[in-house]
Enzyme design. Structure first.
Site, PDB file in Angstrom:
ATOM      1  N   LYS A 194      -3.305 -10.206  10.126  1.00 52.94           N
ATOM      2  CA  LYS A 194      -3.049 -10.280  11.508  1.00 52.94           C
ATOM      3  C   LYS A 194      -4.398 -11.501  11.994  1.00 52.94           C
ATOM      4  O   LYS A 194      -5.394 -11.680  11.457  1.00 52.94           O
ATOM      5  CB  LYS A 194      -3.827  -8.960  12.162  1.00 52.94           C
ATOM      6  CG  LYS A 194      -2.732  -8.012  11.985  1.00 52.94           C
ATOM      7  CD  LYS A 194      -3.195  -6.418  12.596  1.00 52.94           C
ATOM      8  CE  LYS A 194      -2.304  -5.357  12.346  1.00 52.94           C
ATOM      9  NZ  LYS A 194      -1.451  -5.097  13.133  1.00 52.94           N
ATOM     10  N   LYS A 204       0.936  -1.195   0.282  1.00 54.92           N
ATOM     11  CA  LYS A 204       0.139   0.027  -0.148  1.00 54.92           C
ATOM     12  C   LYS A 204       0.677   1.401  -0.023  1.00 54.92           C
ATOM     13  O   LYS A 204       2.177   0.875   0.347  1.00 54.92           O
ATOM     14  CB  LYS A 204      -0.906   0.074   1.157  1.00 54.92           C
ATOM     15  CG  LYS A 204      -0.281   0.132   2.567  1.00 54.92           C
ATOM     16  CD  LYS A 204      -1.119   0.586   3.657  1.00 54.92           C
ATOM     17  CE  LYS A 204      -1.056   1.936   3.769  1.00 54.92           C
ATOM     18  NZ  LYS A 204      -0.025   2.478   4.893  1.00 54.92           N
ATOM     19  N   LYS A 214      -2.487   9.287  15.428  1.00 55.73           N
ATOM     20  CA  LYS A 214      -1.079   9.304  15.824  1.00 55.73           C
ATOM     21  C   LYS A 214      -1.052  10.060  17.194  1.00 55.73           C
ATOM     22  O   LYS A 214      -1.777  11.116  17.110  1.00 55.73           O
ATOM     23  CB  LYS A 214       0.049   9.544  14.865  1.00 55.73           C
ATOM     24  CG  LYS A 214      -0.231   8.813  13.661  1.00 55.73           C
ATOM     25  CD  LYS A 214       1.227   8.220  12.959  1.00 55.73           C
ATOM     26  CE  LYS A 214       1.190   7.555  11.928  1.00 55.73           C
ATOM     27  NZ  LYS A 214       1.214   6.115  11.791  1.00 55.73           N
ATOM     28  N   GLU A 234      -2.506   4.974  18.017  1.00 55.41           N
ATOM     29  CA  GLU A 234      -1.039   4.698  18.074  1.00 55.41           C
ATOM     30  C   GLU A 234      -0.493   5.764  19.133  1.00 55.41           C
ATOM     31  O   GLU A 234      -0.771   6.991  19.075  1.00 55.41           O
ATOM     32  CB  GLU A 234      -0.602   5.014  16.664  1.00 55.41           C
ATOM     33  CG  GLU A 234      -0.929   3.871  15.527  1.00 55.41           C
ATOM     34  CD  GLU A 234      -0.126   3.919  14.347  1.00 55.41           C
ATOM     35  OE1 GLU A 234       0.927   3.357  14.119  1.00 55.41           O
ATOM     36  OE2 GLU A 234      -0.565   4.530  13.298  1.00 55.41           O
ATOM     37  N   HIS A 245      -6.586  -0.399   5.884  1.00 53.72           N
ATOM     38  CA  HIS A 245      -6.753  -1.270   6.823  1.00 53.72           C
ATOM     39  C   HIS A 245      -8.148  -1.256   7.482  1.00 53.72           C
ATOM     40  O   HIS A 245      -8.847  -2.387   8.057  1.00 53.72           O
ATOM     41  CB  HIS A 245      -5.713  -1.001   8.135  1.00 53.72           C
ATOM     42  CG  HIS A 245      -4.307  -0.863   7.355  1.00 53.72           C
ATOM     43  ND1 HIS A 245      -3.888  -1.559   6.432  1.00 53.72           N
ATOM     44  CD2 HIS A 245      -3.263   0.065   7.732  1.00 53.72           C
ATOM     45  CE1 HIS A 245      -2.591  -1.452   6.148  1.00 53.72           C
ATOM     46  NE2 HIS A 245      -2.190  -0.278   7.041  1.00 53.72           N
ATOM     47  N   ASP A 270      -2.355  -6.089   2.454  1.00 49.79           N
ATOM     48  CA  ASP A 270      -2.846  -5.137   3.363  1.00 49.79           C
ATOM     49  C   ASP A 270      -2.685  -5.830   4.964  1.00 49.79           C
ATOM     50  O   ASP A 270      -3.242  -6.837   5.162  1.00 49.79           O
ATOM     51  CB  ASP A 270      -4.575  -4.707   3.224  1.00 49.79           C
ATOM     52  CG  ASP A 270      -5.227  -4.031   4.250  1.00 49.79           C
ATOM     53  OD1 ASP A 270      -4.727  -3.956   5.411  1.00 49.79           O
ATOM     54  OD2 ASP A 270      -5.861  -3.128   4.123  1.00 49.79           O
ATOM     55  N   HIS A 271      -1.677  -5.515   5.503  1.00 46.14           N
ATOM     56  CA  HIS A 271      -1.089  -6.260   6.427  1.00 46.14           C
ATOM     57  C   HIS A 271      -2.046  -6.386   7.525  1.00 46.14           C
ATOM     58  O   HIS A 271      -1.981  -7.393   8.454  1.00 46.14           O
ATOM     59  CB  HIS A 271       0.224  -5.994   7.138  1.00 46.14           C
ATOM     60  CG  HIS A 271       0.222  -4.601   7.892  1.00 46.14           C
ATOM     61  ND1 HIS A 271       0.042  -3.299   7.631  1.00 46.14           N
ATOM     62  CD2 HIS A 271       0.057  -4.730   9.245  1.00 46.14           C
ATOM     63  CE1 HIS A 271       0.020  -2.642   8.495  1.00 46.14           C
ATOM     64  NE2 HIS A 271       0.238  -3.379   9.585  1.00 46.14           N
ATOM     65  N   ASP A 310      -3.647   6.734   4.823  1.00 53.41           N
ATOM     66  CA  ASP A 310      -2.652   5.891   5.528  1.00 53.41           C
ATOM     67  C   ASP A 310      -3.412   4.611   6.374  1.00 53.41           C
ATOM     68  O   ASP A 310      -2.894   3.628   6.063  1.00 53.41           O
ATOM     69  CB  ASP A 310      -1.895   6.742   6.393  1.00 53.41           C
ATOM     70  CG  ASP A 310      -0.881   5.699   6.930  1.00 53.41           C
ATOM     71  OD1 ASP A 310      -0.012   5.220   6.127  1.00 53.41           O
ATOM     72  OD2 ASP A 310      -0.578   5.802   8.311  1.00 53.41           O
TER      73      ASP A 310
HETATM   74  C1  BG6 Z   1       0.962   1.203   8.119  1.00 53.40           C
HETATM   75  C2  BG6 Z   1       0.859   2.851   8.255  1.00 53.40           C
HETATM   76  O1  BG6 Z   1       0.373   0.776   7.006  1.00 53.40           O
HETATM   77  O2  BG6 Z   1       0.148   0.554   9.503  1.00 53.40           O
HETATM   78  C3  BG6 Z   1       1.469   3.218   9.566  1.00 53.40           C
HETATM   79  O3  BG6 Z   1       1.694   3.192   6.975  1.00 53.40           O
HETATM   80  C4  BG6 Z   1       0.891   2.609  10.717  1.00 53.40           C
HETATM   81  O4  BG6 Z   1       1.305   4.611   9.558  1.00 53.40           O
HETATM   82  C5  BG6 Z   1       1.010   1.198  10.658  1.00 53.40           C
HETATM   83  O5  BG6 Z   1       1.968   2.810  11.782  1.00 53.40           O
HETATM   84  C6  BG6 Z   1       0.144   0.576  11.810  1.00 53.40           C
HETATM   85  O6  BG6 Z   1       0.019  -1.005  11.599  1.00 53.40           O
HETATM   86  P1  BG6 Z   1       0.036  -1.803  13.030  1.00 53.40           P
HETATM   87  O7  BG6 Z   1       0.215  -3.097  12.384  1.00 53.40           O
HETATM   88  O8  BG6 Z   1       1.217  -1.366  13.814  1.00 53.40           O
HETATM   89  O9  BG6 Z   1      -1.193  -1.515  13.403  1.00 53.40           O
END
Ligand code: BG6
Length: 505
Positions: A191, A157, A349, A225, A249, A186-187, A244
């Site tokens: 999860k 992404k 953030k 975050e 996500h 999309d990580h 982002d």
């Molecule tokens: C990323 C964003 O895709 O996901 C980051 O670009 C964000 O800004 C991150 O910090 C959050 O991922 P996770 O797995 O730490 O919740």
């Protein structure tokens, strides 16, 4: 994690000297190797712009694993040595067409020497403007040809910058690759705990009957975050929280929470259901953006006794930037199950906690028999905690032992770690392995990406065109602008303030 019949293959990582490769990809592949999940015949081929030989790259990989996979690095010395022997390197400047001719020769030679069939995963761990460039270069030299083995590309992404650019990118990728060769990562979908939402819903008889507008009052999704943008100011200032985190996500998580049960558990059936949700999102009209979406930007504030920079002071950020680091929005899914149930989604953030969770707020009992005797507001919630303390909790009222009928909210929590024999696999391990075996279930399909861009695009363009839409400022270490509570029609309602310890207020 278990995968059978994984074929001999080559993993080519473009951007192999970059941050993502070092922090996430190489540690994930190393872990797959330790777990015995990679095929016997397998190599990782780093393709980066720096001039170096194999030996130097192996030292870099060793260093990256030492830093970002510390435990595995220390505990698996002999496997580490074997793994490093599977690591190769070829200098490739992504913008130089001829380099891909050289890459082709290199792959031909190495696959012949090591007798590995040219089944290839190309991982695009590169800046987004290079996606179409690298794809075109691969096509130019026949590196997409499936005559001598399958070819798949993994695209990071952001997939596009807007609806139009996403469509354009998609068209360009389809010039040389079919949809079933394109893996949009999309990580969040990798999860374990996001996948567990499907299992929670569809393998139990008692959640699904109440999972609808009749019993659910609202759904809240939070991804907060504690960190700021750190060294990513340059990228982030062109992106912002909506692009982002939400476009990809959190809308994907929302789709998993709200999808219809598929008839069978396969890639197409699941993705067919999630896309229907995204296509059913009620568009937010430009004139309504300020009402349904609140954006914010962090300013300097104290965190653990230290004064943190405001967003505009971060490296790479324009001093008058209007980029949002916080977004809260209210949306509706126009379908039979969810008609008029508000979904509240929030991310930011520099907030006080690092938490990702989905909270299903159930409607109150139709008749509040014990209302006068409740010590806490009666509140039935199902909390799907994605991070940290992954698990599921249910909040409900219980009688306090003793005389009378005093009622208090209690919390029944299941911690996902109790179920795992060992460490829960990282999202990238799962997703890379899935791509290697050709399973695209947890990858975003083109229609889903387009549908989520379509929804987000109106908000982005209203922000761009209408200077009257406010950007609220919030201090670091606070829960974002207080105006985010205005999204609730009921003035007594507000966002839940989650804590990283798995309990509710
Ligand atoms: C990323 C964003 O895709 O996901 C980051 O670009 C964000 O800004 C991150 O910090 C959050 O991922 P996770 O797995 O730490 O919740």
């Amino acid at each position: 994690m278990k995968k059978n019949n994984i074929e001999a293959q080559i993993l080519v990582i473009f951007g192999s000297n970059g941050d993502l490769a070092k922090r996430k990809l190489l540690p994930a592949v190393f872990q797959l190797y330790i777990d015995g999940l990679l095929p016997e015949k397998f190599i990782v081929l780093g393709a980066g712009s720096q001039e170096k030989d194999e030996a130097a790259y192996r030292i870099d990989v060793d260093e990256a694993l030492k830093t970002f996979a510390k435990n595995s690095h220390t505990k698996n010395r002999s496997k580490l040595a074997d793994f490093l022997q599977k690591v190769y390197y070829k200098k490739v400047n992504n913008q130089t067409e001829e380099d891909f001719g050289l890459l082709k020769n290199y792959i031909d030679a190495i696959s012949q020497k090591l007798d590995i069939k040219q089944n290839i995963v190309y991982y695009f761990s590169i800046p987004p403007f290079l996606y179409e460039v690298v794809a075109a270069h691969l096509v130019k030299f026949g590196l997409n040809s499936e005559d001598n083995g399958w070819k798949r590309i993994i695209i990071e992404k952001p997939f596009g910058y807007s609806y139009d650019t996403a469509i354009d990118l998609d068209k360009k990728l389809h010039n040389g690759f079919n949809e079933d060769q394109i893996y949009r990562i999309d990580h969040y979908l990798g999860k374990e705990t996001v996948q567990n939402i499907m299992v929670t819903r569809f393998s139990n008889g008692f959640f699904e009957p109440i999972w609808n507008r009749k019993y659910i009052d609202r759904v809240e999704i939070t991804a907060s975050e504690k960190i700021g943008v750190g060294g990513r100011g340059g990228y982030y200032d062109t992106s912002g929280a909506l692009r982002d985190m939400i476009q990809n996500h959190l809308l994907q998580v929302m789709a998993v929470v709200s999808m219809e049960p598929p008839a069978v558990f396969d890639s197409d059936s699941i993705r067919n259901e999630t896309v229907k949700v995204l296509q059913a999102l009620r568009p937010i009209r430009p004139a309504e953006v300020a009402k349904y979406v609140v954006r914010g930007q962090y300013i300097s504030g104290e965190v653990d006794g230290q004064i943190k920079n405001g967003y505009r002071q971060e490296t790479g950020v324009a001093p008058n930037s209007k980029t949002e680091t916080f977004v809260a929005l209210k949306l509706f899914i126009d379908n039979w199950r969810w008609g008029d149930v508000p979904f509240y989604i929030r991310t930011g953030k520099q907030l006080p906690e690092r938490v990702t969770e989905v909270v299903i707020h159930l409607k109150p009992a139709p008749h509040q028999l014990f209302k006068q005797l409740c010590l806490t507001e009666p509140n039935n919630m199902i909390i799907l905690r994605i991070h940290p303390d992954a698990g599921v909790a249910i909040d409900f009222g219980m009688k306090i032992p003793g005389a009378g009928f005093k009622v208090q909210n209690v919390n029944m929590a299941f911690h996902y770690s109790d179920l795992a024999e060992k460490k829960i696999a990282e999202a990238y391990e799962r997703l890379i392995l899935d791509c290697m075996t050709g399973d695209s279930t947890l990858y975003a399909r083109a229609d889903a990406v387009k549908a989520s861009w379509k929804f987000v695009d109106t908000i982005l363009s209203a922000w761009k065109k209408d200077p009257e839409i406010p950007l609220y400022f919030y201090e670091c270490n606070t829960w974002g602008p207080k105006e985010s509570n205005n999204l609730y029609d009921d003035k007594f309602m507000k966002w839940r303030y989650p804590f990283s310890k798995f309990k509710t207020e």
